[in-house]
Scaffold this motif. Structure first.
Motif, PDB file in Angstrom:
ATOM      1  N   ARG A  92       0.833  -1.207   0.000  1.00  0.00           N
ATOM      2  CA  ARG A  92       0.000   0.000   0.000  1.00  0.00           C
ATOM      3  C   ARG A  92       0.867   1.257   0.000  1.00  0.00           C
ATOM      4  O   ARG A  92       1.943   1.290   0.595  1.00  0.00           O
TER       5      ARG A  92
ATOM      6  N   LYS B 210      -0.957  10.868  -4.200  1.00  0.00           N
ATOM      7  CA  LYS B 210      -1.596  11.848  -5.067  1.00  0.00           C
ATOM      8  C   LYS B 210      -0.722  13.085  -5.270  1.00  0.00           C
ATOM      9  O   LYS B 210      -0.998  13.902  -6.150  1.00  0.00           O
TER      10      LYS B 210
ATOM     11  N   TYR C 162      -4.166   2.304  -2.851  1.00  0.00           N
ATOM     12  CA  TYR C 162      -3.478   3.221  -3.761  1.00  0.00           C
ATOM     13  C   TYR C 162      -2.366   2.575  -4.584  1.00  0.00           C
ATOM     14  O   TYR C 162      -1.446   3.258  -5.037  1.00  0.00           O
ATOM     15  N   THR C 163      -2.438   1.278  -4.768  1.00  0.00           N
ATOM     16  CA  THR C 163      -1.615   0.640  -5.795  1.00  0.00           C
ATOM     17  C   THR C 163      -2.555  -0.088  -6.748  1.00  0.00           C
ATOM     18  O   THR C 163      -3.659  -0.470  -6.369  1.00  0.00           O
TER      19      THR C 163
ATOM     20  N   TYR D  27      -4.391   8.343 -10.170  1.00  0.00           N
ATOM     21  CA  TYR D  27      -5.436   8.168  -9.172  1.00  0.00           C
ATOM     22  C   TYR D  27      -6.643   9.043  -9.476  1.00  0.00           C
ATOM     23  O   TYR D  27      -6.526  10.114 -10.049  1.00  0.00           O
TER      24      TYR D  27
ATOM     25  N   GLY E  12     -13.429   3.218  -3.159  1.00  0.00           N
ATOM     26  CA  GLY E  12     -12.282   2.882  -3.984  1.00  0.00           C
ATOM     27  C   GLY E  12     -12.585   1.645  -4.800  1.00  0.00           C
ATOM     28  O   GLY E  12     -13.747   1.324  -5.064  1.00  0.00           O
TER      29      GLY E  12
ATOM     30  N   HIS F 136       0.434   4.965   1.278  1.00  0.00           N
ATOM     31  CA  HIS F 136      -0.481   5.781   2.080  1.00  0.00           C
ATOM     32  C   HIS F 136       0.320   6.573   3.113  1.00  0.00           C
ATOM     33  O   HIS F 136       1.345   6.084   3.616  1.00  0.00           O
TER      34      HIS F 136
ATOM     35  N   ASN G 248       1.892  10.319   0.465  1.00  0.00           N
ATOM     36  CA  ASN G 248       0.609  10.628  -0.163  1.00  0.00           C
ATOM     37  C   ASN G 248       0.821  10.495  -1.666  1.00  0.00           C
ATOM     38  O   ASN G 248       1.410  11.381  -2.298  1.00  0.00           O
TER      39      ASN G 248
END
Length: 427
Positions: A72, A112, A146-147, A270, A218, A74, A110
């Motif tokens: 992950r 993003k 987030y992967t 993303y 998500g 994050h 983060n």
């Protein structure tokens, strides 16, 4: 067991141990991760500056086979969190009878805030740092928070470059063109859907009229929301990191997904949109969504969303954990006292690792399955293990969570015992 998250996770193990006969060796081994790796990853940013990122990989237990677990990206990633997630993966793989142990990885950032080029350099740098710690017969990473397939493809390609050979089996959740499996992107949600289809009829809850709230929109949350919507359930609330929306008459989930996906920038990795931009709804906070008066609540975001602080405010009668560890052990006790049925993450969200196993098998065989074949095998596996865990819960009069851990512990104990324990040498 000094770390808070891992200590909390270990309480589930202690509770389940009352219902199994396990050798001392197995109990001792399962209290601690086998190996933990912390790395620093230097990344050259687009503006020419250098930034260091902290990364982790934990292999918790490999008694049943090579370890398996996601990576992950994050801001809240810590070694404690990664160890806890690896602990859960150990029991998840055993509960589903997969020939894997548990692992997890992560990078603190983060995502993003980074460009696509920076994310690629970070992803490849992470593999450079942990290449000697992973491998198709040692430890197999996969997507997590987030992967995604693109990032998994970068990681597989970098490992193959290091090893000087194409090694698709080192990572799962890859793009189809790089050896990924059909159905992997939707597997977590699809597996959860199969569990719900097996469980809810037992409580007399048909799709029509059964209200559902989904925290997290998500990959897993959005897909399970749409699966339930198309099956006839009334999905009345969903949320993302920016907040929640609620409509008592039910939401049009396909339209919300389309909006969220269409708001994504062409070059972005993303999603940049938010469900809160959808009109004709009531806006809530994520915390308020959790306390809605619905039949079914699905936490599909991050861990520790339901704690002792808000457990007494939960009104849903059935909770299906699509996220990893969304309920603390203390909150578990409060929910159980209120008569709320919790269906645990190590069963409900195991569809992802199950189809990752299918992908690993396909990579090793060089023979790839159709989407229908993948989903057929997934449904059979999820339904079979749900029924076994349900039977244990009924026989021992225990919660589904404890039953899932009992089921997993029996399998882990057998594997550890087969390698020789104190009982073998003493007797």
């Amino acid at each position: 067991m000094l770390d808070s998250l891992l200590s909390d996770a270990n309480q589930r193990l202690e509770k389940a141990l009352r219902y199994v006969t396990l050798c001392e060796d197995a109990i001792e081994r399962l209290k601690y991760p086998k190996a933990s790796l912390t790395v620093s990853i230097p990344v050259r940013l687009d503006d020419g500056s250098l930034r260091m990122f902290q990364g982790y990989r934990v292999r918790y237990d490999d008694s049943r086979g090579p370890t398996k677990g996601g990576v992950r990206f994050h801001p809240n990633v810590t070694l404690d969190e990664v160890q806890s997630l690896a602990f859960w993966m150990t029991f998840k793989c055993a509960a589903l009878s997969l020939p894997f142990g548990g692992a997890k990885g992560g990078i603190t950032l983060n995502p993003k805030e980074l460009s696509k080029f920076e994310l690629e350099r970070l992803s490849r740098g992470y593999i450079d740092a942990i290449a000697d710690f992973i491998g198709p017969d040692v430890d197999i990473p996969a997507p997590d928070v987030y992967t995604n397939p693109m990032i998994m493809g970068w990681m597989m390609d970098q490992y193959s470059t290091i090893r000087r050979q194409i090694t698709p089996g080192v990572v799962t959740g890859k793009p189809i063109t790089m050896g990924g499996s059909l159905g992997r992107e939707t597997a977590t949600a699809m597996g959860a859907f199969f569990v719900m289809q097996a469980i809810l009829p037992r409580f007399g809850l048909p799709p029509a009229g059964t209200t559902v709230a989904v925290q997290g929109f998500g990959n897993a949350g959005a897909v399970i929301a749409e699966l339930l919507y198309r099956a006839g359930y009334k999905v009345v609330a969903v949320s993302d990191s920016q907040g929640a929306i609620y409509a008592s008459q039910g939401l049009d989930i396909p339209s919300i997904r389309q909006f969220k996906e269409s708001s994504r920038g062409i070059k972005a990795v993303y999603c940049q949109g938010t469900v809160c931009n959808i009109i004709e709804h009531e806006v809530l906070t994520n915390a308020e969504l959790l306390t809605l008066n619905v039949d079914v609540l699905i936490p599909a975001a991050l861990e520790n969303q339901i704690t002792a602080a808000n457990a007494n405010d939960i009104k849903a009668k059935y909770i299906f954990e699509v996220a990893n560890g969304p309920i603390t052990s203390e909150a578990d006790q409060l929910l159980e006292a209120k008569g709320i049925h919790v269906f645990p993450d190590i069963l409900v969200n195991a569809g992802g690792v199950t189809v990752s196993y299918f992908e690993w098998v396909q990579n090793r065989n060089g023979l790839y399955w159709s989407l229908e074949e993948v989903n057929r095998r997934l449904e059979a596996k999820m339904t079979e293990e749900t029924e076994k865990i349900w039977a244990i819960a009924q026989e021992l009069t225990i919660s589904m969570r404890t039953a899932a851990y009992v089921h997993a512990l029996n399998r882990l104990g057998e594997a550890i015992r087969a390698k020789g324990t104190r009982d073998y040498y003493v007797n």
